[in-house]
Structures are given as structure tokens and as C-alpha cells.
Design an enzyme around this catalytic site. Structure first.
Site, PDB file in Angstrom:
ATOM      1  N   SER A 124      -1.717  -1.307  -4.928  1.00 27.24           N
ATOM      2  CA  SER A 124      -0.461  -1.985  -5.255  1.00 27.24           C
ATOM      3  C   SER A 124      -0.492  -2.414  -6.713  1.00 27.24           C
ATOM      4  O   SER A 124      -1.556  -2.705  -7.270  1.00 27.24           O
ATOM      5  CB  SER A 124      -0.287  -3.219  -4.366  1.00 27.24           C
ATOM      6  OG  SER A 124       0.766  -4.045  -4.832  1.00 27.24           O
ATOM      7  N   TYR A 166      -2.953 -11.363  -1.483  1.00 33.56           N
ATOM      8  CA  TYR A 166      -2.659  -9.928  -1.389  1.00 33.56           C
ATOM      9  C   TYR A 166      -3.120  -9.206  -2.656  1.00 33.56           C
ATOM     10  O   TYR A 166      -3.794  -8.172  -2.587  1.00 33.56           O
ATOM     11  CB  TYR A 166      -1.163  -9.719  -1.171  1.00 33.56           C
ATOM     12  CG  TYR A 166      -0.741  -8.262  -1.147  1.00 33.56           C
ATOM     13  CD1 TYR A 166      -1.007  -7.470  -0.043  1.00 33.56           C
ATOM     14  CD2 TYR A 166      -0.079  -7.685  -2.234  1.00 33.56           C
ATOM     15  CE1 TYR A 166      -0.625  -6.128  -0.014  1.00 33.56           C
ATOM     16  CE2 TYR A 166       0.302  -6.358  -2.215  1.00 33.56           C
ATOM     17  CZ  TYR A 166       0.027  -5.583  -1.106  1.00 33.56           C
ATOM     18  OH  TYR A 166       0.406  -4.268  -1.091  1.00 33.56           O
TER      19      TYR A 166
END
Length: 236
Positions: A145, A158
Site C-alpha cells: 500500500s 495499517y
């Protein structure tokens, strides 16, 4: 439908929906024997139906919670017994977790996030390495990501987990540099998935790429002719 991956054995995690399902279908469409992994039977059966509709073959379905370490460790021996090797590993499964201040996150949320986004992928690397080495062109891709490289408020757990995954990918690639195995991370950017909708509930999903648009870029990293390794490859 032939597509250059005939006879390749491919394992895809998080294959019940979103990017993982799209990658599984595209791999099968291009000739690979797909082993689809996810927690839900119903979701995997939907992916299997899509694979049959696309190319007329069935996937091998593996219902598995990646937080169960011993079961992840057993994937390698199971595939060795059935196929003798693994040509392609796509580590797609991941959790977004709870967005919010770092210091407000419950420990259980942190533990689950790290277990799926980091520890499970380390276990996959460990159990799959002998099989990927047995392939004439083992390829591994892990979905990362942009949050890994761009820390921002409320996305800490995250982003940290994806940064750790990128580090593991680069380290593993360096350790396999003298082998035929190539290992990369892939940053898809914004994609219209359930995870994206949870993170950005006001976003119009029609304005961002769909999983099927992103899948071919991941498949490109799985091909025998791919020479890159140890990179974080971005979709755009």
C-alpha cells in the site's frame, strides 16, 4: 484460454473477493492451476464459479484463517504432496484495521492486524520457499500500500504493517538473489474494494480502478520472463 501461464501452479491468498479474486480469475484465464485461499467458503465458491465461467477449469479451494499459524505452515507440505512445486505466490490477504489515534487502538486490533498483514506473509514465505525454488521460475508478489511510505494521522497501524511487509519482501528477495525466484511487492493504489470503501466511505467507487483493471499488473510480475526482484512496483 491460453495466456502464457499454462501448467503453472499459483497460490493466491485473500481470493474470495476484490483484488485477490480478480487475480485468481486472471491467472486461471491465462492457464494457471489456481489454489485459492480465504476464510469463507461461500466467497471462495464464488471465485471458483468465476474461474469456471472464464476458462472452464476449477480452482483448488483452501478455506483457511491466516491467523492460524500452524495451518499456514502446512500449506507448503500440502502443495508439495499434491503438485510437487509452486510457481506463483500472491500474498494479497490483508486487514485495514481500525483507523484512529495510535494510542487508542485496542491491543486485540493491533494483534490481528499484525498477524494477517505481516506474520502470515512471513509464514507463507517460509512454507513456500522450497516449492518456489523447485520451480523453473518461482515468482512471489505481495500486495502492499502507498500507506507504507507515507505516514499519516490515524493510519499508523495499517501503514506500519505494510511498511514491515515491504521490508520483508526486499529482504527475502536479497536472500534469494542467487536463485531463480523473484520476489516483489505491489502497490495497487486506490482500488474499488470493500476495504477501500471502509476506509473512504464517501468515495464514488466508479471513479477509481476496479480489481479486474489492477489484476493484469500483478500477473505481469508472476510471469517467468519477469526479471525484477526486491522492488515495490506501483500500479500508477
Amino acid at each position: 484460454m491460453a495466456g502464457g501461464l499454462e501448467g503453472r501452479v499459483a497460490l493466491v491468498t485473500g481470493a474470495s473477493r476484490g483484488i485477490g479474486a480478480a487475480v485468481a480469475v486472471e491467472l486461471a484465464r491465462q492457464g494457471a492451476q489456481v489454489v485459492a485461499v480465504a476464510r469463507t467458503t461461500a466467497g471462495l465458491e464464488e471465485t471458483d464459479d468465476a474461474i469456471r465461467a472464464a476458462c472452464g477449469r476449477n480452482a483448488t479451494l483452501l478455506v483457511l484463517d491466516l491467523r492460524e499459524g500452524a495451518k499456514v505452515d502446512a500449506i507448503g507440505p500440502t502443495l508439495a504432496e499434491r503438485f510437487g512445486r509452486l510457481d506463483i505466490l500472491v500474498g494479497n490477504a490483508g486487514l485495514l484495521g481500525r483507523l484512529g489515534p495510535l494510542t487508542h487502538l485496542p491491543e486485540t486490533d493491533w494483534t490481528d492486524l499484525w498477524a494477517v498483514n505481516v506474520t502470515a506473509n512471513w509464514r507463507l514465505m517460509r512454507t513456500a520457499e522450497p516449492l518456489l525454488r523447485a520451480s523453473d521460475a518461482g515468482r512471489a508478489v505481495f500486495v502492499s500500500s502507498g500507506a507504507a511510505a507515507r505516514p499519516r494521522a490515524y493510519w499508523g497501524p495499517y501503514g506500519a504493517s505494510k511498511a514491515a511487509l515491504d521490508h520483508l519482501v526486499k529482504t527475502w528477495a536479497a536472500e534469494l538473489a542467487i536463485t531463480r525466484v523473484k520476489v516483489n511487492a505491489f502497490n495497487p493504489g486506490p482500488v474499488a474494494t470493500r476495504m477501500r470503501a471502509a476506509a473512504m466511505p464517501g468515495e464514488d467507487p466508479s471513479t477509481i480502478p476496479q480489481p479486474a483493471e489492477v489484476a493484469p499488473a500483478i500477473i505481469a510480475l508472476c510471469r517467468p520472463e519477469e526479471t525484477r526482484s526486491g522492488e515495490v512496483v506501483s500500479f500508477r
